[in-house]
Design a protein around this motif. Structure first.
Motif, PDB file in Angstrom:
ATOM      1  N   HIS A 293      60.461  46.214  51.636  1.00  0.00           N
ATOM      2  CA  HIS A 293      59.347  45.936  50.702  1.00  0.00           C
ATOM      3  C   HIS A 293      58.032  46.395  51.324  1.00  0.00           C
ATOM      4  O   HIS A 293      57.201  47.039  50.676  1.00  0.00           O
TER       5      HIS A 293
ATOM      6  N   PHE B 228      71.374  49.535  46.973  1.00  0.00           N
ATOM      7  CA  PHE B 228      72.005  48.399  46.283  1.00  0.00           C
ATOM      8  C   PHE B 228      71.012  47.646  45.406  1.00  0.00           C
ATOM      9  O   PHE B 228      71.352  47.184  44.321  1.00  0.00           O
ATOM     10  N   TYR B 229      69.785  47.501  45.888  1.00  0.00           N
ATOM     11  CA  TYR B 229      68.816  46.625  45.229  1.00  0.00           C
ATOM     12  C   TYR B 229      67.899  47.417  44.298  1.00  0.00           C
ATOM     13  O   TYR B 229      67.367  48.457  44.687  1.00  0.00           O
ATOM     14  N   SER B 230      67.706  46.864  43.095  1.00  0.00           N
ATOM     15  CA  SER B 230      67.007  47.647  42.066  1.00  0.00           C
ATOM     16  C   SER B 230      65.505  47.785  42.289  1.00  0.00           C
ATOM     17  O   SER B 230      64.863  48.633  41.689  1.00  0.00           O
ATOM     18  N   MET B 231      64.930  46.959  43.164  1.00  0.00           N
ATOM     19  CA  MET B 231      63.467  47.054  43.322  1.00  0.00           C
ATOM     20  C   MET B 231      63.023  48.205  44.229  1.00  0.00           C
ATOM     21  O   MET B 231      61.846  48.531  44.273  1.00  0.00           O
ATOM     22  N   TYR B 232      63.957  48.768  44.954  1.00  0.00           N
ATOM     23  CA  TYR B 232      63.568  49.882  45.827  1.00  0.00           C
ATOM     24  C   TYR B 232      63.623  51.188  45.054  1.00  0.00           C
ATOM     25  O   TYR B 232      64.629  51.504  44.421  1.00  0.00           O
TER      26      TYR B 232
END
Ligand SMILES: Cc1cc2nc3c(=O)[nH]c(=O)nc-3n(C[C@H](O)[C@H](O)[C@H](O)COP(=O)(O)O)c2cc1C
Ligand code: SF4
Ligand code: FES
Lengths: 166, 450
Positions: free
Chosen positions: A34, A69-73
């Motif tokens: 982040h 894997f994570y959609s916020m990146y």
């Protein structure tokens, strides 16, 4: 764009790592990504991910598999402002389709695209935990809720003004 | 007005700050627990309260706490589940945003009871501004001696850390959450071993929901027995319900679990009735994973008795005619809503959120989404409905974690109760693009809510 943290960012990075037990510094990976995304232009390049891997002394592949894997990146460049509009059931029954259509028309882009001036990206996302304040979208750290067409106009104007002032 | 134990102070100006929160009686439970009670006595009090996990599964909290392993020399951890990603659910957000110190207070007492010196709040990444609010509350608590070393001179050390996720519903599942906390992809683990034995960093770990841990505060303050007197049967205490969809007053309500569903929907104290004077068609009463019910089965059970807002009553009739209280995400659909479309958006959600480890879930969720989209856009065939039924049945119970079931149940319930609406889409492909199947027989036409 620089790919090493400045002093302030490095202090924050160290604070993140210090929260976990000795030898478990990999736990800081999500918060570190982040921080990297916020620090280096809103997305994660391979260079950035390799840098984080070296800071946490883990293999680059361990970073890639998490970043994908994570959609916020964001794994490719995005506009200065990303409109993430929720399209899940509760928002849909409260009229999110109309808002999405209106943003598409107004900005003349499709979901996943960025305006030619590099200002806005439209992303369709799943429930953001604001179902009672629908329709809604997230822009950076902020939730914009109870959206109407007029409100969307205002938000676009607000960010254009913000960009002009910077 | 029902009893309020969590949100009673939510409207006090400045309650988010330490000074006001403390002045209003905050942190009393920490004094009582740390100075006057043993850790076993706290666990006992929570058992007596009958508190059930507020994250969705409703597992008795005291019992869960008593399972934690205590091997010599191995640290234990409490992890607060603030991932809140189940569509329709936004209660934890409200609690953390407006009463951050209530959660911190509950976490200190619970950490003490479980012997956790480093406690983690795992919060969904999108709640970035709430992360700031929580970190500020933690700093204030620390500055006032409620966190850090040797709290209240008792020798107990405790720190609370907030970790943001990064956009993955599956990280709400406790073993996926643990993986994520370790810096990995959110792939659920096979159980056993259970987290109480080997959780984060292979250490004994308890994962509890935000609301569960906040409820520990009134339980300690009033005593477990008094807490258990509120509510009915095994639904003790109060529950936060996040209400959304086509109602006049969407929002977060604290209810005592003795009110009827009808009162909750139509009373001005809660949802204030259906928006624009329309009729109620259907409702998903406990977050998107639980079965959708048509209005007639929602307001009354199959036996014709009024249905109540609690664990037992909402599940009365099993999945044939009932649903679940789940996470308390209460989604109301009016007469103009299309069940097929709603089910399609939920199927898309579960396909998006499947971690991909097990084939029934990975393949099945995508397959269901495609078929639902086909029916929704007027390209469906009659055999698709049976195929959907068959797929969901083969997912349920055949996966590593309950996300598979969570994806299967909404589809199953939609077909079970609204099959004629699916058939109408197939038989009227053009009409279904321009008009709506409507209310049909789903709402009891005679019943007029008070
Ligand atoms: C797919 C999936 C998502 C979940 N999401 C959440 C969540 O966002 N928040 C939560 O508290 N529990 C969630 N749970 C339940 C947790 O696994 C776990 O049961 C819960 O955190 C235990 O806390 P409790 O006993 O206090 O409810 C989820 C479960 C599954 C299977
Ligand atoms: S059921 Fe789905 S989400 Fe759960 S482990 Fe299997 S593939 Fe992953
Ligand atoms: S469905 Fe859009 S915020 Fe929950």
């Amino acid at each position: 764009m620089a790919t090493t943290f400045n002093d302030i960012q490095m202090t924050e990075f160290k604070r993140l790592v210090a929260r976990y037990p000795e030898g478990k510094q990999k736990s800081a990976l999500l918060p570190a990504l982040h921080l990297a995304q916020d620090s280096f232009g809103g997305w994660l390049s391979t260079e950035t991910m390799d840098y984080i891997a070296s800071l946490l002394t883990i293999e680059p592949i361990e970073v890639y598999e998490v970043a994908t894997f994570y959609s916020m990146y964001n794994l490719k460049p995005v506009g200065k402002f990303v409109f993430e509009v929720c399209q899940t059931g509760p928002c849909m029954v409260s009229g999110s389709d109309n808002i999405i259509d209106y943003i598409k028309k107004t900005l003349d882009i499709k979901p996943g695209e960025t305006t030619k001036d590099g200002m806005f990206t439209l992303k369709l996302v799943e429930c953001l935990g604001a179902c009672g304040y629908a329709p809604m979208m997230q822009v950076g750290k902020i939730y914009k809720e109870h959206l109407t067409k007029e409100k969307v106009d205002g938000i676009i104007a607000e960010y254009k003004a913000q960009a002009a002032n910077n | 007005m029902g009893v309020k134990l969590l949100l009673d102070k939510a409207n006090v100006p400045g309650i988010r700050t330490y000074e006001v929160y403390r002045r209003e009686g905050g942190y009393r439970s920490v004094e009582k627990a740390l100075k006057e009670m043993t850790t076993d006595a706290i666990v006992e009090e929570v058992k007596k309260s009958g508190l059930r996990g507020r994250g969705g599964a409703g597992f008795p909290t005291g019992m869960k706490w008593s399972f934690i392993a205590k091997p010599e020399g191995v640290p234990r951890h409490l992890v607060c589940n603030a991932d809140e990603s189940e569509p329709g659910t936004f209660k934890d957000r409200y609690l953390m945003e407006f009463l951050p110190h209530l959660l911190i207070e509950g976490l200190i007492v619970s950490s003490f009871a479980l012997g956790s010196n480093d406690t983690y709040i795992y919060i969904r990444g999108e709640y970035a501004w709430i992360t700031d609010i929580l970190e500020q509350a933690i700093d204030e608590a620390k500055a006032n001696g409620w966190l850090g070393k040797n709290i209240l001179g008792t020798g107990f050390d405790c720190n609370i850390h907030v970790q943001r996720g990064a956009g993955a519903y599956i990280c709400g599942e406790e073993t996926a959450l643990i993986e994520s906390l370790e810096g990995n992809r959110g792939n659920p683990r096979i159980k056993p071993p259970f987290p109480a034995i080997q959780g984060v960093w292979m250490r004994p770990t308890v994962v509890n929901n935000v609301e569960t841990l906040a409820a520990v505060v009134p339980i300690i303050n009033m005593g477990g027995e008094e807490y258990a007197k509120i509510g009915v049967g095994k639904s003790t205490g109060t529950k936060l319900i996040s209400a959304c969809g086509n109602i006049n007053k969407p929002g977060v309500y604290e209810i005592d679990m003795t009110i009827t569903v009808e009162e909750f929907i139509y009373s001005d104290e809660y949802c204030g009735g259906i928006k624009d004077g329309k009729k109620l068609k259907a409702c998903i009463p406990g977050g998107s994973s639980v079965p959708i019910l048509p209005a007639n089965l929602l307001l009354t059970t199959a036996k014709g008795e009024p249905r109540y807002m609690n664990y037992e009553s909402l599940s009365d009739g099993g999945f044939a005619t009932g649903s679940m209280l789940g996470s308390g995400g209460f989604i109301v659909l009016d007469e103009d809503q299309c069940i097929v479309k709603n089910t399609y958006t939920l199927a898309r959600f579960y396909r998006h959120e499947s971690c991909g480890q097990c084939s029934p879930c990975r393949e099945g969720t995508g397959w269901m989404e495609k078929i639902l989209q086909k029916i929704e856009t007027g390209k469906g065939e009659m055999s698709d409905i049976d195929l959907l039924w068959d797929i969901q049945r083969k997912i349920e119970g055949n996966t590593i974690c309950p996300l598979g079931d969570a994806a299967a149940w909404p589809v199953a319930a939609a077909i079970r109760h609204f099959r004629d609406e699916f058939e109408w889409h197939v038989n009227n492909p053009e009409l279904s693009q321009t008009s709506n199947f409507g209310l049909q027989h789903y709402a009891d036409p005679i019943h007029v809510p008070a």
